[in-house]
Write a protein that holds these residues in place. Structure first.
Motif, short mmCIF file in Angstrom:
data_model
loop_
_atom_site.label_atom_id
_atom_site.label_comp_id
_atom_site.label_asym_id
_atom_site.label_seq_id
_atom_site.Cartn_x
_atom_site.Cartn_y
_atom_site.Cartn_z
N THR A 136 -11.32 -2.39 -0.15
CA THR A 136 -10.22 -2.85 -1.00
C THR A 136 -9.42 -3.95 -0.30
N VAL A 137 -8.51 -4.54 -1.07
CA VAL A 137 -7.63 -5.56 -0.51
C VAL A 137 -6.82 -4.99 0.65
N GLY A 157 -5.68 -6.14 5.06
CA GLY A 157 -4.36 -6.34 5.64
C GLY A 157 -3.28 -5.94 4.65
N ARG A 158 -2.07 -5.75 5.16
CA ARG A 158 -0.98 -5.26 4.33
C ARG A 158 -0.34 -6.41 3.55
N LEU A 159 -0.01 -6.14 2.29
CA LEU A 159 0.65 -7.15 1.46
C LEU A 159 2.13 -7.24 1.82
N GLY A 173 3.19 -4.45 -4.79
CA GLY A 173 2.33 -4.52 -3.61
C GLY A 173 1.36 -3.37 -3.46
N PRO A 174 1.80 -2.10 -3.59
CA PRO A 174 0.88 -0.97 -3.44
C PRO A 174 -0.28 -0.98 -4.44
N VAL A 175 0.00 -1.44 -5.67
CA VAL A 175 -1.05 -1.51 -6.70
C VAL A 175 -2.06 -2.60 -6.33
#
Length: 490
Positions: free
Chosen positions: A192-193, A197-199, A312-314
């Motif tokens: 997954t995205v 890395g974290r958004l 962001g979490p989605v």
């Protein structure tokens, strides 16, 4: 007395169009910004920051209203190797320096040079960009869970079929939403995205790149920065010309060139990966959504950042297969399939095909779009020079009494043609009186003047006189200034 002109976007109808266009473009930008971040080898947040700052800044300083600038595959491909070899700080430094180069190039009038880039090079540029973006997706399709492949196929099918139902919502966005819902509902374990890395959870803050400010750093960064500056300007000016044609309006290409530089400097200072105009998103904004003002560009960047911070979490749960499918479709739509159709190739001159192939080959071999464009343009100029050189011709008529010969030269005389010119005269057998009629010719450079001097010298060595007549004014001026001066008068 009339007051200041009211901005067109204050009209309720135009405002609604611009706001909706900005929202649609923002939604369409998210997957591509993340995908281009992956190509550059940086966290998704870096591409999203770049798309936000590029769009918002260019909305104020750009020369083409309604054009969308953001993180792009072309820029990612140029600066990706720098990030992998030297680290993220050097990438940011390159983005800022590239912006400086673009301001200088814009001020020097580089936009005017675009008319010297042949269409065959433009086609090669677009085709090689599509090929490179596709090649960058291959690692995401290799050594992955089997579920990635049906998701990839499903994403491609959705993007092909959904526009037949409606074009109100971008098909890539629909594909991403559906594939994300399927993987979450079925609990399918695929990359997954979030794995990349974290958004971002907040807006970017300005700062200087974390690199030593030394001459050695400049030596490392400058080649990548200059390549990025050229590629960014080429793609931006090409896109601006396209929007000019669609909207039947004129844009300030010099302002756009300088504006791209300012936007990249701002983007670099906010830790973004830089960018340029985006053909795909610009078409969504102008052609699909009907936007015409700077407001849609500004809102595209603003909405993009709000969506990331709030959702962001989605976004982190989006499967990479969905983004790969988007990029494959971008490649397919970017590639000029008409240029390689058998019907086109049969009608196209061999030289044009050669230039296109050389441009593509250079870009794919070097992963540098600027090198391909430069090599392709030089090749096109050489082929053109050879073609024009053969148009120069020399014919002769000798008087009935055999005392004089008149040579008539026709065509364009420049370095390529002048080399053959000297060998077109019969120095040994001609009579003593030789006339060279240039009424149907034009002298373009010093090489041609030197060739005429050489002809006169060869006749003089045999005791014969040469008279050059009927030069047009520019040719006569050049000949007068240079004749006898190019070889020290010998």
């Amino acid at each position: 007395m009339r007051g200041p002109r009211r901005p067109s976007w204050l009209s309720p109808k135009v405002l609604r169009t611009e706001v909706l266009a900005g929202l649609v473009v923002a939604l369409a930008l998210i997957p591509e910004a993340i995908s281009f971040s992956v190509i550059a080898g940086v966290d998704p947040a870096i591409g999203l920051f770049a798309s936000f700052t590029m769009a918002v800044t260019i909305a104020f300083v750009g020369g083409r209203p309604a054009m969308i600038s953001a993180a792009t595959g072309a820029v990612a491909l140029v600066i990706g190797p720098l990030n992998r070899e030297h680290g993220f700080g050097y990438l940011v430094a390159a983005v800022i320096l590239a912006g400086g180069f673009q301001i200088v190039l814009g001020a020097l009038g580089v936009a005017k040079l675009m008319r010297f880039v042949p269409r065959s090079v433009m086609v090669g540029f677009v085709n090689s960009l599509a090929i490179l973006i596709f090649m960058a997706q291959v690692p995401e399709m290799y050594d992955v869970p089997w579920a990635v492949y049906p998701l990839l196929a499903g994403g491609l099918a959705l993007m092909v079929l959904f526009p037949k139902v409606t074009k109100a919502v971008p098909a890539p966005l629909v594909s991403i939403v559906i594939l994300t819902a399927i993987t979450l509902a079925a609990g399918i374990a695929v990359p997954t995205v979030g794995d990349k890395g974290r958004l971002p959870s907040s807006f970017p803050v300005p700062g200087l790149p974390d690199v030593p400010f030394t001459l050695e750093t400049l030596k490392i960064v400058a080649p990548y920065a200059f390549a990025m500056a050229l590629v960014g300007l080429m793609e931006s000016l090409m896109t601006a010309k396209l929007v000019d044609d669609i909207t039947d309006t004129h844009s300030d290409k010099t302002r756009e060139s300088v504006g791209q530089g300012i936007a990249n400097i701002v983007t670099g200072l906010f830790g973004g990966m830089g960018g340029c105009a985006m053909i795909g998103q610009t078409m969504i904004n102008v052609r699909v959504s009907g936007a015409r003002t700077r407001l849609s560009t500004f809102l595209a960047g603003t909405f993009l950042m709000l969506l990331c911070v709030v959702l962001g979490p989605v976004v982190s749960d989006i499967p990479m297969a969905a983004l790969v499918a988007v990029m494959v479709m971008v490649c397919f739509a970017t590639f000029d399939w008409h240029s390689i159709a058998p019907k086109t190739l049969k009608r196209m001159p061999a030289g044009e095909i050669t230039v296109m192939v050389i441009t593509v080959a250079c870009v794919v071999a070097t992963s540098n779009l600027a090198i391909g464009v430069v090599v392709g343009s030089v090749t096109a100029m050489v082929i053109f020079a050879q073609r024009v050189a053969h148009l120069a011709d020399v014919t002769s008529v000798t008087d009935l009494d055999g005392t004089r010969v008149v040579y008539t030269v026709t065509g364009e005389l420049f370095f390529a043609a002048s080399n053959d010119l000297v060998g077109r005269f019969n120095y040994a057998t001609d009579p003593d009186d030789v006339v060279i009629d240039l009424s149907a010719a034009h002298i373009w450079d010093a090489s041609s003047v030197a060739a005429l001097d050489a002809i006169e010298t060869k006749y003089a060595q045999r005791g014969k006189t040469v008279e050059i007549i009927s030069l047009n004014e520019p040719s006569a001026r050049l000949h007068k200034n240079l004749s006898g001066e190019l070889t020290g008068g010998h």
